[in-house]
Design a protein around this motif. Structure first.
Motif, PDB file in Angstrom:
ATOM      1  N   LEU A 122      42.774  35.081  43.710  1.00 39.89           N
ATOM      2  CA  LEU A 122      43.518  35.796  44.755  1.00 39.89           C
ATOM      3  C   LEU A 122      42.797  37.062  45.211  1.00 39.89           C
ATOM      4  N   GLY A 123      42.354  37.873  44.267  1.00 35.69           N
ATOM      5  CA  GLY A 123      41.675  39.105  44.647  1.00 35.69           C
ATOM      6  C   GLY A 123      40.260  38.882  45.131  1.00 35.69           C
ATOM      7  N   GLY A 124      39.576  37.896  44.518  1.00 35.86           N
ATOM      8  CA  GLY A 124      38.185  37.646  44.854  1.00 35.86           C
ATOM      9  C   GLY A 124      38.005  36.647  45.979  1.00 35.86           C
ATOM     10  N   ARG A 125      38.207  35.373  45.687  1.00 34.52           N
ATOM     11  CA  ARG A 125      37.942  34.323  46.677  1.00 34.52           C
ATOM     12  C   ARG A 125      38.831  34.444  47.918  1.00 34.52           C
ATOM     13  N   CYS A 126      40.101  34.788  47.722  1.00 35.87           N
ATOM     14  CA  CYS A 126      41.040  34.822  48.856  1.00 35.87           C
ATOM     15  C   CYS A 126      41.185  36.200  49.494  1.00 35.87           C
ATOM     16  N   GLY A 127      40.759  37.242  48.813  1.00 36.40           N
ATOM     17  CA  GLY A 127      40.757  38.581  49.404  1.00 36.40           C
ATOM     18  C   GLY A 127      42.098  39.266  49.492  1.00 36.40           C
ATOM     19  N   PHE A 128      43.060  38.892  48.656  1.00 35.40           N
ATOM     20  CA  PHE A 128      44.347  39.593  48.656  1.00 35.40           C
ATOM     21  C   PHE A 128      44.164  40.993  48.060  1.00 35.40           C
ATOM     22  N   GLY A 129      44.710  41.990  48.753  1.00 29.27           N
ATOM     23  CA  GLY A 129      44.636  43.367  48.273  1.00 29.27           C
ATOM     24  C   GLY A 129      45.335  44.296  49.243  1.00 29.27           C
ATOM     25  N   VAL A 140      54.384  39.708  44.330  1.00 28.52           N
ATOM     26  CA  VAL A 140      55.178  38.495  44.532  1.00 28.52           C
ATOM     27  C   VAL A 140      54.254  37.292  44.721  1.00 28.52           C
ATOM     28  N   VAL A 141      53.184  37.463  45.497  1.00 27.84           N
ATOM     29  CA  VAL A 141      52.222  36.372  45.679  1.00 27.84           C
ATOM     30  C   VAL A 141      51.646  35.956  44.327  1.00 27.84           C
ATOM     31  N   TRP A 142      51.223  36.926  43.538  1.00 30.20           N
ATOM     32  CA  TRP A 142      50.668  36.630  42.217  1.00 30.20           C
ATOM     33  C   TRP A 142      51.698  35.911  41.338  1.00 30.20           C
ATOM     34  N   ILE A 143      52.909  36.443  41.310  1.00 26.95           N
ATOM     35  CA  ILE A 143      53.954  35.867  40.459  1.00 26.95           C
ATOM     36  C   ILE A 143      54.210  34.415  40.843  1.00 26.95           C
ATOM     37  N   GLU A 144      54.347  34.167  42.145  1.00 27.89           N
ATOM     38  CA  GLU A 144      54.707  32.827  42.600  1.00 27.89           C
ATOM     39  C   GLU A 144      53.570  31.828  42.438  1.00 27.89           C
ATOM     40  N   PRO A 150      57.409  52.974  38.324  1.00 26.40           N
ATOM     41  CA  PRO A 150      57.808  53.889  39.401  1.00 26.40           C
ATOM     42  C   PRO A 150      56.646  54.141  40.360  1.00 26.40           C
ATOM     43  N   GLY A 151      56.861  53.856  41.623  1.00 27.39           N
ATOM     44  CA  GLY A 151      55.847  54.143  42.632  1.00 27.39           C
ATOM     45  C   GLY A 151      54.769  53.094  42.785  1.00 27.39           C
ATOM     46  N   HIS A 152      54.692  52.112  41.860  1.00 24.80           N
ATOM     47  CA  HIS A 152      53.620  51.119  41.978  1.00 24.80           C
ATOM     48  C   HIS A 152      53.989  49.875  41.189  1.00 24.80           C
ATOM     49  N   PHE A 153      54.128  48.761  41.890  1.00 21.67           N
ATOM     50  CA  PHE A 153      54.523  47.495  41.268  1.00 21.67           C
ATOM     51  C   PHE A 153      53.275  46.746  40.819  1.00 21.67           C
ATOM     52  N   VAL A 154      53.305  46.207  39.595  1.00 21.22           N
ATOM     53  CA  VAL A 154      52.180  45.439  39.063  1.00 21.22           C
ATOM     54  C   VAL A 154      52.715  44.155  38.432  1.00 21.22           C
ATOM     55  N   VAL A 155      51.825  43.348  37.856  1.00 22.65           N
ATOM     56  CA  VAL A 155      52.250  42.124  37.182  1.00 22.65           C
ATOM     57  C   VAL A 155      51.797  42.148  35.735  1.00 22.65           C
ATOM     58  N   GLY A 156      52.567  41.419  34.909  1.00 22.48           N
ATOM     59  CA  GLY A 156      52.240  41.312  33.497  1.00 22.48           C
ATOM     60  C   GLY A 156      52.135  39.859  33.086  1.00 22.48           C
ATOM     61  N   PHE A 157      51.326  39.602  32.058  1.00 23.06           N
ATOM     62  CA  PHE A 157      51.164  38.255  31.518  1.00 23.06           C
ATOM     63  C   PHE A 157      51.380  38.299  30.014  1.00 23.06           C
ATOM     64  N   PRO A 171      47.656  43.798  41.529  1.00 21.32           N
ATOM     65  CA  PRO A 171      47.288  42.995  42.703  1.00 21.32           C
ATOM     66  C   PRO A 171      46.866  43.829  43.908  1.00 21.32           C
ATOM     67  N   PHE A 172      47.399  45.037  44.037  1.00 17.54           N
ATOM     68  CA  PHE A 172      47.047  45.907  45.161  1.00 17.54           C
ATOM     69  C   PHE A 172      45.562  46.260  45.115  1.00 17.54           C
ATOM     70  N   ALA A 173      45.017  46.326  43.903  1.00 16.64           N
ATOM     71  CA  ALA A 173      43.597  46.620  43.710  1.00 16.64           C
ATOM     72  C   ALA A 173      42.800  45.339  43.487  1.00 16.64           C
ATOM     73  N   GLY A 174      43.295  44.216  44.015  1.00 15.95           N
ATOM     74  CA  GLY A 174      42.584  42.964  43.899  1.00 15.95           C
ATOM     75  C   GLY A 174      42.719  42.291  42.550  1.00 15.95           C
ATOM     76  N   GLY A 175      43.624  42.817  41.721  1.00 23.22           N
ATOM     77  CA  GLY A 175      43.815  42.227  40.395  1.00 23.22           C
ATOM     78  C   GLY A 175      43.107  42.978  39.292  1.00 23.22           C
ATOM     79  N   ALA A 176      42.729  44.224  39.568  1.00 24.40           N
ATOM     80  CA  ALA A 176      42.057  45.014  38.540  1.00 24.40           C
ATOM     81  C   ALA A 176      42.926  45.107  37.295  1.00 24.40           C
ATOM     82  N   PRO A 177      42.336  44.930  36.096  1.00 24.05           N
ATOM     83  CA  PRO A 177      43.123  45.029  34.870  1.00 24.05           C
ATOM     84  C   PRO A 177      43.618  46.454  34.641  1.00 24.05           C
ATOM     85  N   LEU A 178      44.794  46.573  34.036  1.00 22.99           N
ATOM     86  CA  LEU A 178      45.371  47.876  33.736  1.00 22.99           C
ATOM     87  C   LEU A 178      45.569  48.002  32.232  1.00 22.99           C
TER      88      LEU A 178
END
Length: 293
Positions: free
Chosen positions: A92-99, A129-133, A148-155, A166-173
Motif C-alpha cells: 500500500l505505501g510502496g507499490r500503490c503509493g497510499f500516504g 481504514v484502507v489498511w484495516i480493510e 490522540p491527534g493521529h490514527f494508526v494501525v496495529g497488528f 499509514p499516513f507515512a506510507g506504513g512506517a513502523p512505529l
C-alpha cells in the motif's frame, strides 16, 4: 431529519441499520458516509450508452471491489505481525503509493473512502481504514489504534502490538514513537487505554467529527456540516449536543421554524439538568423565529 430524496433516504436507512448490526461493516459505513458528498466524478464511472442507468454512481461497489483486489495482491501464507505490517507497507505505501501530507487536511475528499481509494491520499484515519480493510480481507490480525491527534494501525498482540503509520506510507512505529505522537498532540503521556483497538462505530464517529471540523472552517459549506451531523445522529451512541448543532445549522440555512422547533425540543431535554443552558437555547429559538418577520 431534512427532507430527503428517495436515494439519500435509502442510504441513510442502510447506514443506520448497519450501525446497529451486531458486527458493523466498517468499509460499508465509510462508503455510505462518502456517498453523502455526492456521486463520484465522471472519470470514476464506466462509460454508459444514452439512456442506460449508471450502475454505481456513488462508487460503493467499485470501492469494495478495489479493496478485494488490493487484498489479493498480498503474498499468500501465514506470517508474523511484523511481517504483515511489512507486507502492507510494501504493497500500500510502496507499490500503490497510499500516504498523506499536510495539504490533505484541507480537502474534504481526504475523509471520503471512495476518493481516498481513487487518489491514494487522505487523512491518517481514512488511510488506516484502507489498511484495516485490505489486511482484514487477507486474514491479518489488524485493528485501528486511535491515538490522540493521529490514527494508526496495529497488528498482533494487543498488549504488545506492532504499530504502523499509514499516513507515512506504513512506517513502523515503536512505543517511543507512539509516545512522541501523543505528547506532541496533547502534551500528556501515552496511556495504556489509548492503545485499545478502536471499534468500527468509534472510527466512523471520529471521521464524521473530522468532516464537521472541515465544514466548520468553511461557513459556506453548511450542507456538508448538516449531513455529517445527521449521520452522527444515526449512530447508536452520539453526543446529545449534536441535536442543538443540527438545529443551529437549519437556522443558518434559512429553515428558521424547523431550527427553532428543534432548539425548543433540545431545551426540554436540558431542563432538569442544565436549566440555565436550556433557557439560553429557548432565547436562541425565539430569535430564530423572529428572523421570519
Amino acid at each position: 431529519m431534512s427532507a430527503l430524496d428517495s436515494g439519500t433516504a435509502e442510504r441513510r436507512r442502510q447506514f443506520a441499520e448497519e450501525a446497529r448490526s451486531e458486527r458493523p461493516d466498517l468499509a460499508l459505513l465509510c462508503l455510505l458516509l462518502g456517498a453523502e458528498a455526492g456521486p463520484v466524478g465522471p472519470a470514476e464511472v464506466r462509460p454508459v450508452t444514452p439512456g442506460e442507468a449508471v450502475p454505481d454512481p456513488y462508487g460503493i461497489d467499485a470501492a469494495q471491489i478495489e479493496l478485494d483486489r488490493l487484498a489479493g495482491l498480498l503474498p499468500y501464507g501465514s506470517r508474523s505481525p511484523a511481517a504483515w505490517a511489512s507486507a502492507l507497507a510494501e504493497l500500500l505505501g510502496g507499490r500503490c503509493g497510499f500516504g498523506g501530507s499536510s495539504g490533505d487536511y484541507q480537502r474534504l475528499d481526504s475523509s471520503l473512502l471512495q476518493q481516498v481509494l481513487r487518489r491514494r491520499r487522505g487523512l491518517p484515519i481514512l488511510l488506516s481504514v484502507v489498511w484495516i480493510e485490505v489486511a482484514r480481507r487477507a486474514g491479518a490480525p489488524v485493528y485501528g489504534v486511535a491515538l490522540p491527534g493521529h490514527f494508526v494501525v496495529g497488528f498482533g498482540d494487543r498488549e504488545r502490538p506492532v504499530l504502523a503509520d499509514p499516513f507515512a506510507g506504513g512506517a513502523p512505529l515503536t512505543g517511543q514513537d507512539a509516545e512522541l505522537l501523543v505528547t506532541g498532540a496533547t502534551g500528556a503521556a501515552l496511556e495504556p487505554s489509548m492503545m485499545t483497538p478502536a471499534r468500527p462505530l468509534e472510527i466512523v464517529l471520529r471521521i464524521l467529527n473530522n468532516v464537521r471540523a472541515w465544514a466548520a472552517a468553511r461557513p459556506e459549506r453548511t450542507d456538508v456540516a448538516l449531513w455529517a451531523v445527521e449521520l452522527s445522529l444515526l449512530l447508536p451512541s452520539h453526543p446529545a449536543r449534536l441535536r442543538f448543532e443540527r438545529a443551529q445549522l437549519l437556522v443558518q440555512r434559512g429553515e428558521f421554524l424547523r431550527g427553532a422547533a428543534e432548539m425548543e425540543e433540545y431545551a426540554e431535554i436540558l431542563d432538569g439538568i442544565e436549566p440555565t443552558t436550556a433557557e439560553n437555547i429557548r432565547r436562541k429559538a425565539h430569535a430564530a423565529r423572529a428572523l421570519l418577520n
